[in-house]
Structures are given as structure tokens and as C-alpha cells.
Write a protein that holds these residues in place. Sequence first.
Motif, PDB file in Angstrom:
ATOM      1  N   GLN A   1       6.898   0.164  -5.221  1.00 24.36           N
ATOM      2  CA  GLN A   1       8.255   0.497  -5.647  1.00 24.36           C
ATOM      3  C   GLN A   1       9.167  -0.725  -5.529  1.00 24.36           C
ATOM      4  O   GLN A   1       9.026  -1.547  -4.624  1.00 24.36           O
ATOM      5  N   ASP A   2      10.099  -0.821  -6.481  1.00 27.00           N
ATOM      6  CA  ASP A   2      11.080  -1.905  -6.494  1.00 27.00           C
ATOM      7  C   ASP A   2      10.404  -3.270  -6.395  1.00 27.00           C
ATOM      8  O   ASP A   2      10.785  -4.132  -5.596  1.00 27.00           O
ATOM      9  N   ALA A   3       9.377  -3.467  -7.226  1.00 26.15           N
ATOM     10  CA  ALA A   3       8.633  -4.732  -7.190  1.00 26.15           C
ATOM     11  C   ALA A   3       9.532  -5.914  -7.518  1.00 26.15           C
ATOM     12  O   ALA A   3       9.308  -7.029  -7.030  1.00 26.15           O
ATOM     13  N   ASN A   4      10.537  -5.696  -8.335  1.00 23.09           N
ATOM     14  CA  ASN A   4      11.446  -6.788  -8.690  1.00 23.09           C
ATOM     15  C   ASN A   4      12.326  -7.201  -7.516  1.00 23.09           C
ATOM     16  O   ASN A   4      12.754  -8.344  -7.417  1.00 23.09           O
ATOM     17  N   GLY A   5      12.606  -6.289  -6.587  1.00 21.03           N
ATOM     18  CA  GLY A   5      13.495  -6.586  -5.476  1.00 21.03           C
ATOM     19  C   GLY A   5      12.805  -6.957  -4.181  1.00 21.03           C
ATOM     20  O   GLY A   5      13.439  -7.471  -3.262  1.00 21.03           O
ATOM     21  N   LYS A   6      11.511  -6.699  -4.071  1.00 20.32           N
ATOM     22  CA  LYS A   6      10.779  -7.006  -2.839  1.00 20.32           C
ATOM     23  C   LYS A   6      10.408  -8.486  -2.765  1.00 20.32           C
ATOM     24  O   LYS A   6      10.216  -9.150  -3.787  1.00 20.32           O
ATOM     25  N   THR A   7      10.259  -8.978  -1.533  1.00 20.90           N
ATOM     26  CA  THR A   7       9.770 -10.347  -1.328  1.00 20.90           C
ATOM     27  C   THR A   7       8.250 -10.353  -1.471  1.00 20.90           C
ATOM     28  O   THR A   7       7.598  -9.300  -1.478  1.00 20.90           O
ATOM     29  N   PHE A   8       7.672 -11.545  -1.564  1.00 23.01           N
ATOM     30  CA  PHE A   8       6.213 -11.656  -1.656  1.00 23.01           C
ATOM     31  C   PHE A   8       5.526 -11.007  -0.444  1.00 23.01           C
ATOM     32  O   PHE A   8       4.525 -10.314  -0.585  1.00 23.01           O
ATOM     33  N   SER A   9       6.073 -11.252   0.743  1.00 23.93           N
ATOM     34  CA  SER A   9       5.444 -10.703   1.943  1.00 23.93           C
ATOM     35  C   SER A   9       5.559  -9.180   1.981  1.00 23.93           C
ATOM     36  O   SER A   9       4.640  -8.496   2.446  1.00 23.93           O
ATOM     37  N   GLN A  10       6.654  -8.635   1.489  1.00 23.78           N
ATOM     38  CA  GLN A  10       6.808  -7.175   1.441  1.00 23.78           C
ATOM     39  C   GLN A  10       5.824  -6.567   0.449  1.00 23.78           C
ATOM     40  O   GLN A  10       5.244  -5.506   0.708  1.00 23.78           O
ATOM     41  N   ILE A  11       5.645  -7.227  -0.681  1.00 22.80           N
ATOM     42  CA  ILE A  11       4.674  -6.736  -1.663  1.00 22.80           C
ATOM     43  C   ILE A  11       3.264  -6.817  -1.090  1.00 22.80           C
ATOM     44  O   ILE A  11       2.458  -5.901  -1.255  1.00 22.80           O
ATOM     45  N   ALA A  12       2.968  -7.913  -0.380  1.00 24.79           N
ATOM     46  CA  ALA A  12       1.638  -8.073   0.225  1.00 24.79           C
ATOM     47  C   ALA A  12       1.361  -6.955   1.219  1.00 24.79           C
ATOM     48  O   ALA A  12       0.265  -6.376   1.246  1.00 24.79           O
ATOM     49  N   ALA A  13       2.349  -6.628   2.048  1.00 29.81           N
ATOM     50  CA  ALA A  13       2.179  -5.552   3.032  1.00 29.81           C
ATOM     51  C   ALA A  13       1.998  -4.215   2.338  1.00 29.81           C
ATOM     52  O   ALA A  13       1.160  -3.387   2.739  1.00 29.81           O
ATOM     53  N   ALA A  14       2.767  -3.979   1.266  1.00 29.13           N
ATOM     54  CA  ALA A  14       2.687  -2.702   0.547  1.00 29.13           C
ATOM     55  C   ALA A  14       1.334  -2.538  -0.139  1.00 29.13           C
ATOM     56  O   ALA A  14       0.709  -1.474  -0.054  1.00 29.13           O
TER      57      ALA A  14
END
Length: 445
Positions: free
Chosen positions: A326-339
Motif C-alpha cells: 500500500q502507498d508504494a509511491n509514499g513509502k521509503t525503500f526500507s519500508q517497502i523492503a520490510a513490507a
Amino acid sequence: MAIEIKMPALSPTMEEGKLAKWLVKEGDSVSSGDIMAEIETDKATMEFEAVDEGTIGKITVPEGTEGVKVGTVIALLAEEDEDVSDVAAMSAPAAEPEKAKPEPKPETENSESKPAEPAPAPATPAASKPAISKDGRVIASPLAKRLAAEKGVDLDSLTGSGPNGRIIKADVEAAQPGTAKPKAAAPAPANDAAPVAKPASVEMAAETRALLDERIPHSVEKLSGMRKTIARRLTQSMQEAPHIYLTVDIRLDKLMAMRAELNAALEKQGVKISVNDMLVKALGKALIDVPECNVSFAGAELIKYERADVSVAVSIPNGLITPIVQDANGKTFSQIAAATKDLGKRAKEGKLKPEEYQGGTASISNMGMMGIKHFTAVINPPQATILAIGAGEKRPWVMPDGSLGVATVMTATGSFDHRAVDGADGARLMAAFKEYVESPLGMVA
């Protein structure tokens, strides 16, 4: 009066499910919120909680039962003032008809097996005799004779559907193996180490039997709920959504250099960013830049999304699932990696919640780690956009100064629903995605 516990709808699209496991037994007391059972939907195994208090008086659907319709009574709960033994003796009116469907698996497990009833008809002696030649032989095509010998089917027992009663291939294939009397098949197995065909482990539908080549060793297994859903939805996608494909080659050198620096900086935190995590971010940013592709076609309306929720294709043992970042445009790289790490792990364990894999505004499917250079992906309805990512590899490349060099390049192909996305808008999205990947600082600025 006993409280009926019914098969729940664990997702908006769920129509039936498998009662995988009971976590309570008859006579157990339960309170609101207690986990009573594990139920398999087409995508995940989910826990079913009690909403009332009481004692389990009767379990009407045993664990392991497949195809249990939503709303079917699966258990009866005795209230405080009720005798559990009285409830246990009851038969839930709605439970028996629904239960009857999955129980007799050989005949009525699903609608696919219904056509099997008329199939044996050609194999039984018909009212009219097969066509006979002057010398008393049954008239049949050479292929039909060979198939009949292999299957052990007596041609005298068949009625030909060909010209003048001639027995043809279809007549032999429609005959149930072993139901007709074989002419000379009995002595053959004595000199043959292997049987002609391995018995099927499940009752086959008529269309399955028609496709089966009995000469080849085989096994037959029922489709899982997930595989049925994948087949239905992707067939629907290809039939209803006119796909348009747009392909670009993208240089990865700067992205990979940034990834190496980020991972070195985040190593102490235990965070590791993958190339795919960065591509998810790039797609999210591109979708916001080109909102015409961040849409769903709804027939009479077009749904436009203001946030990019990117579905990431994940291969699991029984098929494919697309958990959503969710909100891939607003997340940081590390947040996307964790998700993606968390979603991928729970996807393979079958523990995703419906809202974690249903929905999304666009998808990305990466087969680069398998060495696939280029492919096209089927749109994941109701979305209108999916990106297929190929492997990054060293290729000859014209450098900015015009010289010829070697670069790490990948091929990305976008599939777009042409009912909702024009080709020019799809091209703009691919150009924006390429720009973010080749100039990755734009994703962190």
C-alpha cells in the motif's frame, strides 16, 4: 434454541471454502472471540472466530470437507439453558443438503463431474448393432481398432457414429476403460511388465477423460480452489480486457549502485533492499505521475485512484498470489523492503488477510531472478496495468557520449487494458518508470 454456526464469507468474493480443521470438538465451551476453525479460501487459510457463547453441541460439517457453501450450517451451539445431548441429536436443516455436495466425491463433488453420467452410454450394448462387413467383421476405422485394442474395449459392444454405422475414434474414447468386454486383451498383460494405464486417483469429468491419452503413464488430481480461481480470473481477463503491450529496455547501473550504498548504510539495522523493492517504488511514483494508468475499468465508469497500491506477484506452492504494498509511491525503500518481506513470508504460509491481496491499483511481476529475459503478463482484474520485469544482464549499450560500451540492462513490458488506458498514456507510464529506474535519485528527492 440451538444457535446455528454458519460458513462465513471471509472475503467479498468468497462463495465456498474448505473447512480445513476444527479447533474445537463437541462438548467444548466457547466464548466470543475464541478461534473455532481454520477455513481455506481460494487464496489463504484463515481462522474463524466464535461470535456467541455456549457449548458445541453438534459439528455438522467434518473437517477436510471441500466446497462448503457460504451460509451452510457447520455446527450447532447449545446455549446455557440447553441440554447439549439434545442439541447433539439434532440435525441442522440447512447442513445436510450442503454437506451432501462434497461428501459423495466420486459423483457430485462439483459440477464438472456431472457430465460423466451420460459418458458410459456408448460403452454399453446399444439397441442397434454396429455395422458388420460381408465377412462378419465389425466396421471400424484403423485408429479406432488400435485404440480399442489398447483400452481393452470390445468393438461389438459399441454403436458407430460414423458413416453407415462405422466405429470411429470418438466412439472408442467415449467408452469407459474396462467396462466393455475385451476380445484378446486378457493374455497380453502376462507378457507385459506394465499395465496399459494407471488407474486414476480421482473420478474424472467427461472432458478430462476425452483428453486423456491412456497409453502414457499418468495421474489425475482435482484442481485446488486457488488454481480454479486463477484459471477463472485470468481467462476472464484475456477474454474481456483487450491487452496492449509496450516494451522498453532500461539501464540498471545507477539503480544497482544506489542499492549497494543503501544496503551498506542499513546493514546495522538488519534491512536489505532488493532490486524489486526499488522497482515497486519506481512503479508507484510513475503511476502518480501518469494517473491515467492508475485506474480500473468498471463498465459504465472509470475508477481513478489517487494513491498507488502495487500488487506484487508471489509464487507459492499451489499457485500465484499478489499481496499489496500500500502507498508504494509514499513509502521509503526500507519500508517497502520490510513490507514485501513480511507479505511474501505470510503469503507462502497462507496467512494473508483478504484485504492484503484483494484490490490494488496496478501490479508488477518480476521473473528476472529465474533468468527470464522478456515476457508479457496477464492483467490482474479489475486493475488496468501490470508490469513484467525481465532479468538484468550485461549488454552492448550506446553511452551518453555516443561511444559503445557495456551496461546492465533489463527489459520491462507493460500490459494495459485498452478499454481504460490509451496506448499513448501507457507509453508515458513506461517512460516515467524508465526515468525513475535510470535516475533513481528522483525517487528519494
